[in-house]
Every structure is written in C-alpha cells, then in structure tokens.
Design a protein around this motif. Structure first.
Motif, PDB file in Angstrom:
ATOM      1  N   THR B  51       0.847  -1.185   0.000  1.00 24.99           N
ATOM      2  CA  THR B  51       0.000   0.000   0.000  1.00 24.99           C
ATOM      3  C   THR B  51       0.884   1.236   0.000  1.00 24.99           C
ATOM      4  N   VAL B  52       0.608   2.149  -0.919  1.00 22.35           N
ATOM      5  CA  VAL B  52       1.369   3.401  -0.959  1.00 22.35           C
ATOM      6  C   VAL B  52       0.444   4.556  -0.606  1.00 22.35           C
ATOM      7  N   CYS B  53       0.987   5.526   0.124  1.00 16.54           N
ATOM      8  CA  CYS B  53       0.233   6.713   0.519  1.00 16.54           C
ATOM      9  C   CYS B  53       1.064   7.951   0.199  1.00 16.54           C
ATOM     10  N   ALA B  54       0.396   9.023  -0.160  1.00 14.45           N
ATOM     11  CA  ALA B  54       1.098  10.303  -0.199  1.00 14.45           C
ATOM     12  C   ALA B  54       1.635  10.536   1.210  1.00 14.45           C
ATOM     13  N   PRO B  55       2.906  10.923   1.351  1.00 15.19           N
ATOM     14  CA  PRO B  55       3.542  10.933   2.676  1.00 15.19           C
ATOM     15  C   PRO B  55       2.739  11.718   3.723  1.00 15.19           C
ATOM     16  N   GLY B  56       2.540  11.065   4.856  1.00 12.15           N
ATOM     17  CA  GLY B  56       1.881  11.720   5.973  1.00 12.15           C
ATOM     18  C   GLY B  56       0.392  11.939   5.802  1.00 12.15           C
ATOM     19  N   CYS B  60      -4.295   6.929   0.140  1.00 11.57           N
ATOM     20  CA  CYS B  60      -3.539   5.688  -0.024  1.00 11.57           C
ATOM     21  C   CYS B  60      -4.138   4.840  -1.132  1.00 11.57           C
ATOM     22  N   GLN B  61      -3.335   3.919  -1.601  1.00 11.72           N
ATOM     23  CA  GLN B  61      -3.802   3.009  -2.629  1.00 11.72           C
ATOM     24  C   GLN B  61      -3.094   1.674  -2.467  1.00 11.72           C
ATOM     25  N   ARG B  62      -3.859   0.608  -2.577  1.00  2.27           N
ATOM     26  CA  ARG B  62      -3.231  -0.712  -2.545  1.00  2.27           C
ATOM     27  C   ARG B  62      -2.795  -1.084  -3.955  1.00  2.27           C
ATOM     28  N   ILE B  63      -1.561  -1.560  -4.079  1.00  2.00           N
ATOM     29  CA  ILE B  63      -1.031  -1.979  -5.378  1.00  2.00           C
ATOM     30  C   ILE B  63      -0.861  -3.489  -5.341  1.00  2.00           C
ATOM     31  N   ASP B  64      -1.669  -4.181  -6.137  1.00  2.00           N
ATOM     32  CA  ASP B  64      -1.561  -5.638  -6.235  1.00  2.00           C
ATOM     33  C   ASP B  64      -0.521  -6.019  -7.290  1.00  2.00           C
ATOM     34  N   TYR B  65      -0.189  -7.280  -7.313  1.00  2.00           N
ATOM     35  CA  TYR B  65       0.743  -7.801  -8.321  1.00  2.00           C
ATOM     36  C   TYR B  65       2.026  -6.989  -8.393  1.00  2.00           C
ATOM     37  N   ALA B  66       2.585  -6.757  -7.226  1.00  3.82           N
ATOM     38  CA  ALA B  66       3.930  -6.199  -7.164  1.00  3.82           C
ATOM     39  C   ALA B  66       4.899  -7.376  -7.212  1.00  3.82           C
ATOM     40  N   LEU B  67       5.754  -7.417  -8.219  1.00  4.06           N
ATOM     41  CA  LEU B  67       6.710  -8.509  -8.383  1.00  4.06           C
ATOM     42  C   LEU B  67       7.742  -8.458  -7.261  1.00  4.06           C
ATOM     43  N   VAL B  68       7.875  -9.544  -6.519  1.00  4.08           N
ATOM     44  CA  VAL B  68       8.876  -9.621  -5.452  1.00  4.08           C
ATOM     45  C   VAL B  68      10.213  -9.978  -6.097  1.00  4.08           C
ATOM     46  N   ASP B  69      11.121  -9.010  -6.139  1.00  5.47           N
ATOM     47  CA  ASP B  69      12.323  -9.105  -6.974  1.00  5.47           C
ATOM     48  C   ASP B  69      13.572  -8.906  -6.128  1.00  5.47           C
ATOM     49  N   LEU B  86      -1.548   2.692 -10.201  1.00  2.00           N
ATOM     50  CA  LEU B  86      -1.318   3.919  -9.433  1.00  2.00           C
ATOM     51  C   LEU B  86      -2.079   5.088 -10.024  1.00  2.00           C
ATOM     52  N   SER B  87      -3.044   5.582  -9.266  1.00  2.00           N
ATOM     53  CA  SER B  87      -3.794   6.737  -9.750  1.00  2.00           C
ATOM     54  C   SER B  87      -3.769   7.898  -8.770  1.00  2.00           C
ATOM     55  N   ILE B  88      -3.306   7.677  -7.517  1.00  2.00           N
ATOM     56  CA  ILE B  88      -3.214   8.812  -6.597  1.00  2.00           C
ATOM     57  C   ILE B  88      -1.937   9.594  -6.910  1.00  2.00           C
ATOM     58  N   ALA B  89      -1.959  10.868  -6.540  1.00  2.00           N
ATOM     59  CA  ALA B  89      -0.803  11.728  -6.813  1.00  2.00           C
ATOM     60  C   ALA B  89       0.217  11.571  -5.697  1.00  2.00           C
ATOM     61  N   LEU B  90       1.418  11.194  -6.074  1.00  2.00           N
ATOM     62  CA  LEU B  90       2.534  11.162  -5.127  1.00  2.00           C
ATOM     63  C   LEU B  90       3.455  12.328  -5.478  1.00  2.00           C
ATOM     64  N   LEU B 116      11.122  10.060  -9.992  1.00  2.00           N
ATOM     65  CA  LEU B 116      11.148   9.641  -8.598  1.00  2.00           C
ATOM     66  C   LEU B 116      10.030  10.378  -7.870  1.00  2.00           C
ATOM     67  N   ARG B 117       9.230   9.632  -7.166  1.00  2.00           N
ATOM     68  CA  ARG B 117       8.185  10.221  -6.336  1.00  2.00           C
ATOM     69  C   ARG B 117       8.323   9.643  -4.932  1.00  2.00           C
ATOM     70  N   VAL B 118       7.695  10.282  -3.962  1.00  2.00           N
ATOM     71  CA  VAL B 118       7.891   9.907  -2.564  1.00  2.00           C
ATOM     72  C   VAL B 118       6.590   9.337  -2.010  1.00  2.00           C
ATOM     73  N   ALA B 119       6.689   8.209  -1.316  1.00  2.00           N
ATOM     74  CA  ALA B 119       5.496   7.547  -0.779  1.00  2.00           C
ATOM     75  C   ALA B 119       5.798   6.948   0.588  1.00  2.00           C
ATOM     76  N   ASP B 120       4.767   6.898   1.413  1.00  2.00           N
ATOM     77  CA  ASP B 120       4.800   6.009   2.577  1.00  2.00           C
ATOM     78  C   ASP B 120       4.394   4.629   2.078  1.00  2.00           C
ATOM     79  N   VAL B 121       5.198   3.636   2.384  1.00  2.00           N
ATOM     80  CA  VAL B 121       4.971   2.291   1.833  1.00  2.00           C
ATOM     81  C   VAL B 121       4.668   1.337   2.982  1.00  2.00           C
ATOM     82  N   THR B 122       3.488   0.717   2.932  1.00  2.00           N
ATOM     83  CA  THR B 122       3.123  -0.275   3.932  1.00  2.00           C
ATOM     84  C   THR B 122       3.229  -1.667   3.319  1.00  2.00           C
TER      85      THR B 122
END
Lengths: 162, 405
Positions: B51-56, B60-69, B86-90, B116-122
């Motif tokens: 899950t990524v959120c605009a910092p602070g 937020c948005q949940r991103i599925d199918y993130a390749l574990v690399d 990804l549709s929210i603004a970071l 490069l954009r900045v996100a809080d990553v859960t």
C-alpha cells in the motif's frame, strides 16, 4: 568511498588487476561501431572518453575501452579492420546505440517485438541469421555481447567474445 | 461478498488470517507465485500487495501484483494510465535546484523510465515512511531521453512490457545504484554521472549525480525495525507444475523468532556487483546471481548444456528431448570461502506449458545470454527459505551483503 577506487575495483574484477588504474596505454583510440571500419575508430574517439588498450591475437584485435563510469567495453576487430563483435560489462550499460551502430535498429525492433507468449523476466537474446545480441545482468552489474556472423574472421572461436 | 473481503484482508497480512493458515507475524508479508495480472499469463512470477500513501496523509492506494524481486532494489509502480494501478498523486522528488529527479533503471532485458516520487509504503503491517520510489509510465514524463533508450533492450513503459503492476525490489542493497550514481569520476564532478539518474527541468532531462539518500531506496532498509534484510520462503512445487503457490516474505534477519538464520549456509556477495561465482563442470562463472525476479534458471547455452532451445516462440527456454527431467549439479561459491552444492532439474518447457492452468514450474530453465553466468531464477526458491542481508546493515552470522539458504 572514492569513486575512482570503486571503478578500480570493477577493473580488478575484470582481470585488469595488474594494470590497475595506470593502464598500459598502447593507443589513445576510441571504439568503433559494430560493422564499422577502422576509419570509424577516429569518429568514436570523442564518445569513449575512456582509457584504451589493444590486445593483438592471431585472428583478431581487441580494443578494450574503460569508460569513465566504470564499464569495460571490448571491440573485436578483424584483420580486415572491421569491428565484428562488441562486449560490455560494468555498473552502467554503455551506449548500445553507439556500439551497435547500423545494427541498433534491427536490435531495437527485435527487442520491442519480443513480447513472449509466456510472459516473464529473463535475459534478452536476439538471434538473427546474421546479427546476435545477448543482453543480461542486473542493477550494479550489466553485461552482454553482440556480433555479426558474416563478419567473423576465419578461425575465430565464438567463445573468445566474452 | 464476504469471502472476497476476507481474502483481501488476508492478502494485506492483517489480523484475521490465521484461520486461513497464513502467517500473521507482523514482520511477514504474504507472497504468491501465480500467472500475474489478468491477461498477462506470467510464468513463475512471484507477487505481493503493498500500500502506498502520499507521505503523511491518508490518501492511499493498494497496489496488487507487485513482483517480489531480489534482483533489484526499490519500489517501482506502473501508473494507471499505462495499465497499472497507481492513480493517486505522489509528490515528485526534486534536487536542491528544484528540478525533478527521474531515472533510467536498467533491468535484465531493458530499462524502466520515469520520475522519482515519494510515498509512505506499507508492507504487511510494517510501514516505511517517505520512500523514494520510481513511477513507470508517468504521463508527465512521457519523453524518454535518448541517452536512456540508447542503453537498449525493451523500453518497459506499459503493462504489455512491464507485465506487472509494480516491482518490489528487495535485493541486498539499501539503494538501487549506490556510489556509482552518487559521485562523478571526473574532477569537475559533472561530466560523467552515468545514464541512470536525471534532473528534469521543463523541456529537458539531463544526467545527474544523485546522493545515496535521494536515490530509489530499498523500502526494507527504511523500516523502523526488521530492516537488515529479508527472507523469501516458498514451498516446493509438484513436478509438472502448479497453478499457484503461497509463501511469505519475512522482514529482518535474526531480529524476531521467525527470521533466525539457523543452520542456513551463508554465502558472501561481492559488495560492488552483488554477484557470486557458480562453478559448473569445473569452470567458474563469476557474474552469477540468485534472483527471484527471473522466471527460470538461465544458464550457458546448448553447446555447454546439450539442452536444445525450444522451438517457435519459446526460444527463451530449454526443451530437452528426453521425457522427464535432466539433472544437473553446480556449486555456488560465497566470497567468504563457503560453498554450496545445488542440484536442479530441467524439463521440456513446451511440455510443461501444455497445461495452461499452471504458472509455477520448478524445472524451468533457459539458455543464458552470453556465457559467463548463472541466473538462479525463481525455480531456485521453491522449497527454500532464502535470506538476503543488506549491504552495510548489521546481521549476526555474516558480513553483509550476503545470501543464505
């Protein structure tokens, strides 16, 4: 860490340890594009900006170019003065467009067309009747090679391009 | 609706999953090897959700199918306009001059371009704050610099070429490029920053050196705890393949009861290249690597392995003529003098793929590009727990960076 030290460690890993940072400069020429003739060497001098050494073997000559960013490019030149193969290895991919020259478009189109029926991630191999390009690696360590079959000198072993 | 809701909550690693047999330890993220996003037909793809959120904020948005690399470092997210999620603004990350930073990130078969954009990553229940990430296919950065496309290969800018909604790079380094991109070799410090990071003013992006802390970061390194590495754990896959297998990505090494090294063999990696040699039939292949993001074991070519490449459209894989599998053995060698003998088997890929419901194959291999390396892809991970200790981090049991299994 000092960047020059860091680049030197890359060179050491590539077997150039004895030469280290003070490379034996047999020549100050740059590289030439795949398929280019010896005249293109001068054209590319400005691009390479790197230190160069030349290894002479029985069947061909290898121009090794150490790019300032730490990547080693090797260009294989036939006795007729034609670049028939190139390799690269290092922390940055070099300018492949420059390295492949007239063959870059063929490679680019083949790469874009390589939408596999079974999707996944792996190395990129273009194996055409005349042109072969093999690209692989991962961040911090990229490597690959390309050669033109019709330009290989007589008696040349493909394993020597690495 | 209720069953779907429960599984969604489980996939996020939140409470309430124990009844499904999914580990709920707070440092654990559920991972699944399957066929990937709808319509992609991924083979041996290992995925999770973040899950990524605009910092602070709570945007937020949940991103599925993130390749574990484990072969790359940093989170890269495909924009919704390019077929991703990804549709929210970071917010953009900028340099001191106010120019936006962008990256041409090299991958095994090409590159990704974007800002490069900045996100809080859960990840699971662990939160990394203010993480520099890359957005791929960002419509505001549509023009790829010529020096980026010149690096060749596949320009990965859409779901058709990226084939996942994100790439979660959890390899053993804190940044994706490191010192190589942070300084310039030349005395005037501007001439040769390489072709990875760029500073973008309106109209043009030019190569730029970027300090370590401003580069795309390994989100694991920015966790408040359990931040010195990861373990990828997957079950074995039945011969012939399976549609899907589930496992876990555990954060931290030796920091919790569930991530002890135990009796794992520790193999030191080269700190500059993150590679380690593999010896096969008496010959050492120096630039080898163990990479969950590669979908097969790629090694050598048919002249060395006697494995013919598959015909028509499947040339990326091996197709041995004999029924069953062909057995191989190789030795992976750590820089610390420790080595590990590994056996693996190769089956005919064309035969494996005849059952199109299957997406996980332990016996899948293909010819390498060039001849100086083994790429130990996802088949290596089935039936193992593989640790990746992050360069510069402190881990009891070995000097980082290392892999262990």
């Amino acid at each position: 860490m000092n960047r020059c030290t860091w680049a030197g460690r890359w060179l050491a890993r590539m077997g150039a340890c004895a030469l280290g940072a003070s490379l034996l400069l047999l020549a100050r020429t740059g590289g030439a594009s795949l398929g280019g003739d010896s005249a293109s060497v001068e054209v590319d001098r400005a691009w390479a900006k790197g230190e160069t050494r030349i290894l002479v073997t029985g069947t061909h000559t290898v121009h090794e170019i150490y790019l300032p960013e730490g990547t080693l490019v090797s260009e294989y030149v036939s006795p007729a003065g034609v670049v028939f193969g190139v390799t690269w290895r290092g922390p940055f991919r070099p300018d492949i467009r420059q390295l492949l020259g007239a063959y870059f478009e063929e490679f680019r189109e083949a790469a874009e067309a390589s939408k596999r029926s079974h999707a996944g991630r792996g190395p990129l191999v273009v194996n055409h009747p005349n042109l072969v390009v093999e690209m692989t690696g991962h961040p911090r360590a990229f490597f690959g090679r390309a050669y033109v079959r019709s330009l290989l000198p007589q008696g040349f072993a493909l394993d020597d391009i690495r | 609706m209720r069953p779907a809701l429960v599984s969604l909550v489980c996939f996020l690693g939140a409470a309430g999953c124990s009844s499904h047999g999914v580990s709920t330890a707070p440092n654990t993220l559920a991972i699944t090897a399957n066929s990937g996003p709808p319509g992609v037909g991924y083979i041996n793809g290992l995925f999770t959700s973040v899950t990524v959120c605009a910092p602070g904020t709570s945007r937020c948005q949940r991103i599925d199918y993130a390749l574990v690399d484990t072969g790359s470092v940093g989170l890269r997210i495909l924009s919704a306009s390019a077929g991703g999620g990804l549709s929210i603004a970071l917010p953009l990350e900028t340099d001191p001059a106010g120019d936006a930073l962008a990256e041409c990130a090299g991958f095994i078969d090409g590159y990704t371009w974007g800002p490069l954009r900045v996100a809080d990553v859960t990840m699971g229940s662990e939160l990394a704050r203010s993480v520099p990430v890359q957005v791929i296919g960002d419509p505001a950065f549509a023009e790829v610099p010529a020096s980026c496309s010149a690096t060749g290969g596949v320009g990965q800018d859409s779901i058709e070429t990226v084939r996942t909604f994100a790439i979660l790079g959890v390899g053993p380094a804190p940044q994706d490029c490191g010192f190589a991109c942070a300084e310039s070799v030349t005395a005037d410090d501007t001439e040769n920053p390489g072709n990875v990071y760029y500073a973008c003013s309106p109209g043009a992006c030019v190569p730029a050196a970027v300090p370590l802390g401003a580069q795309v970061q390994n989100p694991v390194s920015l966790l408040p705890v359990d931040n010195n590495g990861v373990m990828v754990r997957l079950p074995s896959v039945a011969q012939g393949g399976e549609a899907s297998v589930g496992g876990s990505l555990v954060f931290g090494i030796g920091t919790q009861a569930n991530n002890a090294l135990g009796s794992a063999t520790v193999l030191a990696l080269d700190p500059d290249t993150l590679t380690l040699p593999t010896t096969f039939r008496g010959k050492s292949y120096a630039m080898s690597f163990i990479d969950s993001g590669s979908n097969a074991i790629y090694f050598l070519d048919s002249s060395a392995t006697s494995l013919p490449a598959c015909p028509g459209g499947l040339e990326d894989f091996d197709c041995p003529a004999t029924p069953g599998t062909v057995a191989f053995r190789a030795t992976i060698e750590g820089g610390n003098g420790v080595s590990s003998s590994v056996s693996f088997a190769v089956a005919n890929a064309e035969a494996l793929f005849t059952d199109e419901t299957n997406a996980c194959f332990a016996d899948l291999a293909g010819p390498g590009a060039g001849s100086d390396y083994f790429d130990w892809g996802l088949p290596f991970f089935y039936g193992r727990g593989v640790f990746y200790a992050i360069e510069g981090a402190s881990v009891e049991g070995g000097q980082t960076p290392f892999v262990a299994y």
